[in-house]
Design a protein around this motif. Structure first.
Motif, short mmCIF file in Angstrom:
data_model
loop_
_atom_site.label_atom_id
_atom_site.label_comp_id
_atom_site.label_asym_id
_atom_site.label_seq_id
_atom_site.Cartn_x
_atom_site.Cartn_y
_atom_site.Cartn_z
N PRO A 52 5.55 2.34 -7.13
CA PRO A 52 5.39 1.19 -6.24
C PRO A 52 3.97 0.64 -6.20
N THR A 53 2.97 1.52 -6.26
CA THR A 53 1.59 1.04 -6.20
C THR A 53 1.19 0.31 -7.48
N GLU A 54 1.89 0.60 -8.58
CA GLU A 54 1.61 -0.06 -9.85
C GLU A 54 2.49 -1.27 -10.08
N LEU A 55 3.48 -1.47 -9.21
CA LEU A 55 4.42 -2.60 -9.31
C LEU A 55 5.18 -2.59 -10.63
N VAL A 56 5.63 -1.42 -11.05
CA VAL A 56 6.37 -1.27 -12.31
C VAL A 56 7.54 -0.32 -12.10
N ILE A 57 8.71 -0.70 -12.64
CA ILE A 57 9.87 0.18 -12.62
C ILE A 57 10.46 0.23 -14.03
N THR A 58 10.84 1.43 -14.47
CA THR A 58 11.49 1.62 -15.77
C THR A 58 12.87 2.21 -15.53
N VAL A 59 13.89 1.56 -16.07
CA VAL A 59 15.27 1.97 -15.82
C VAL A 59 16.09 1.95 -17.10
N ARG A 60 17.16 2.73 -17.12
CA ARG A 60 18.08 2.74 -18.25
C ARG A 60 19.04 1.55 -18.14
N CYS A 61 19.58 1.16 -19.28
CA CYS A 61 20.34 -0.08 -19.37
C CYS A 61 21.57 -0.14 -18.47
N GLY A 62 22.23 0.99 -18.23
CA GLY A 62 23.45 0.97 -17.44
C GLY A 62 23.24 1.06 -15.94
N THR A 63 22.00 1.05 -15.50
CA THR A 63 21.70 1.17 -14.07
C THR A 63 22.16 -0.08 -13.32
N PRO A 64 22.94 0.06 -12.26
CA PRO A 64 23.39 -1.13 -11.51
C PRO A 64 22.22 -1.89 -10.89
N LEU A 65 22.29 -3.20 -10.97
CA LEU A 65 21.27 -4.04 -10.37
C LEU A 65 21.16 -3.76 -8.87
N ALA A 66 22.29 -3.55 -8.21
CA ALA A 66 22.29 -3.30 -6.76
C ALA A 66 21.49 -2.04 -6.42
N GLU A 67 21.60 -1.02 -7.26
CA GLU A 67 20.87 0.22 -7.03
C GLU A 67 19.36 -0.01 -7.16
N ILE A 68 18.97 -0.79 -8.13
CA ILE A 68 17.54 -1.08 -8.34
C ILE A 68 17.00 -1.88 -7.18
N GLU A 69 17.74 -2.89 -6.75
CA GLU A 69 17.26 -3.74 -5.65
C GLU A 69 17.16 -2.94 -4.35
N ALA A 70 18.09 -2.03 -4.12
CA ALA A 70 18.03 -1.21 -2.91
C ALA A 70 16.79 -0.32 -2.92
N LEU A 71 16.48 0.25 -4.07
CA LEU A 71 15.29 1.10 -4.19
C LEU A 71 14.02 0.29 -3.96
N LEU A 72 13.95 -0.88 -4.56
CA LEU A 72 12.76 -1.72 -4.39
C LEU A 72 12.60 -2.15 -2.94
N ALA A 73 13.72 -2.47 -2.29
CA ALA A 73 13.67 -2.93 -0.90
C ALA A 73 13.10 -1.86 0.02
N GLU A 74 13.34 -0.59 -0.30
CA GLU A 74 12.78 0.49 0.51
C GLU A 74 11.26 0.45 0.52
N HIS A 75 10.68 -0.12 -0.53
CA HIS A 75 9.23 -0.21 -0.64
C HIS A 75 8.75 -1.66 -0.46
#
Length: 349
Positions: A52-75
């Motif tokens: 979060p402090t670096e403003l970078v996320i690395t994810v695998r291709c099959g990761t649901p967009l909703a899961e990524i957005e929920a994680l980002l929203a926590e921060h």
């Protein structure tokens, strides 16, 4: 899982068997119809790293967009290009491969502007890493960004690293009763001023504008611009982003990409205008070759291009025809990464 993908891809290349690279299939309607045996990417999911402090996320291709957005929203962070959510199963691989952006694109940037790196599996089942210090292939292209919008025709995007941004501290939305020409003129006037406009939409005589940023900056802009508060603003922008707005319902829908300074384009049909005039959605009753020629000729004369975005039947080509030099670049890239031509054949051209 990556090893299984590689084995499947090598076998398909050897046999000349087309593969349809696919996550949830939420964007199967986009582009030319999918062809080939489905290679489902959803099992290859998960967050590889997130700083979060670096403003970078690395994810695998099959990761649901909703899961990524929920994680980002926590921060208190977000994917600033606001990718459309075409269902709960929409995956990040499809987000990058389609390169579709939402209302904030005009102010924040497109999908490709946020792609920092990627891991690609080519037609020989080899994993190629791009990004970091912007590694390039021998042709000199920034491959990680080339993948944005490639619709899986160059290879299987295994992982992607994305830049994220903080959520705005304050947002408010305004509405103005304006004709199409007056709305475009007003948007161009505002574009030359230091205003925190993060989204705009003109539809049926109403211009909606979203302001995002520091509370003082938003309040000052609101006082300067005037207008009235936009009711149910969050629901409005969400419907626009996820394309559940009534304008995206049944019919033949064209996406017109134009210079933001272009004036009104008269084509017959109903239009919805976004991105300060740079993206215009034209809905017509039907699609045929005569209509395609008229639309593309008119839009090209205005300095833009047209895409047949949605249609129950696609009797015409989806994407604007490429010039001969650009088509040769496409062909060379395809030959470099997918010499057997197995990945999503014909999906673009």
């Amino acid at each position: 899982m990556a090893a299984q993908f590689a084995e499947r891809i090598r076998a398909a290349s050897a046999a000349g068997t087309p593969l349809c690279l696919r996550g949830s299939g939420s964007k199967d309607w986009y582009g030319q119809p999918p062809q080939g045996e489905v290679l489902d990417t959803r099992a290859y999911a998960g967050v590889v790293s997130y700083e979060p402090t670096e403003l970078v996320i690395t994810v695998r291709c099959g990761t649901p967009l909703a899961e990524i957005e929920a994680l980002l929203a926590e921060h208190q962070q977000m994917l600033a290009f606001e990718p459309p959510r075409f269902g709960a199963g929409s995956t990040i691989g499809g987000v990058v491969a389609s390169a579709l952006s939402g209302p904030r694109r005009a102010s924040a940037g497109a999908v490709r502007d946020f792609v920092l790196g990627a891991v690609l599996m080519d037609g020989q089942g080899t994993m190629l890493r791009f990004g970091g210090q912007v590694m390039k292939n021998v042709a000199g292209y920034d491959v990680s960004r080339l993948l944005a919008g490639s619709l899986g025709t160059l290879g299987l995007i295994l992982e992607v690293s994305l830049k994220v941004l903080p959520l705005p501290l304050c947002e408010t939305s305004l509405r103005f009763d304006l004709s199409e020409i007056d709305a475009l003129r007003r948007l161009n006037e505002w574009a030359g001023q230091p205003l925190p406009i993060s989204a705009s939409c003109w539809y049926q005589g109403v211009l909606a504008v979203r302001l995002s940023g520091a509370r003082a900056a938003v309040a000052a802009a609101q006082q300067r611009m005037g207008g009235a508060p936009l009711e149910h603003a969050d629901a409005f922008w969400t419907a626009l982003r996820d394309q559940t707005h009534p304008h995206f319902s049944a019919g033949c829908l064209w996406r017109l990409s134009l210079p933001s300074a272009a004036s009104a384009v008269i084509l017959g049909g109903e239009q919805l205008i976004e991105w300060s005039g740079a993206q215009r959605w034209l809905k017509t009753a039907a699609c045929d070759e005569a209509q395609e020629e008229a639309i593309r000729r008119t839009v090209a004369a205005a300095g833009g291009h047209a895409t047949l975005y949605r249609s129950e039947h696609k009797p015409v080509s989806v994407f604007h025809p490429l010039s001969a030099p650009l088509m040769r670049i496409h062909e060379r890239l395809k030959a470099s990464f997918d010499p057997a031509g197995i990945f999503n054949p014909g999906r673009m051209y």
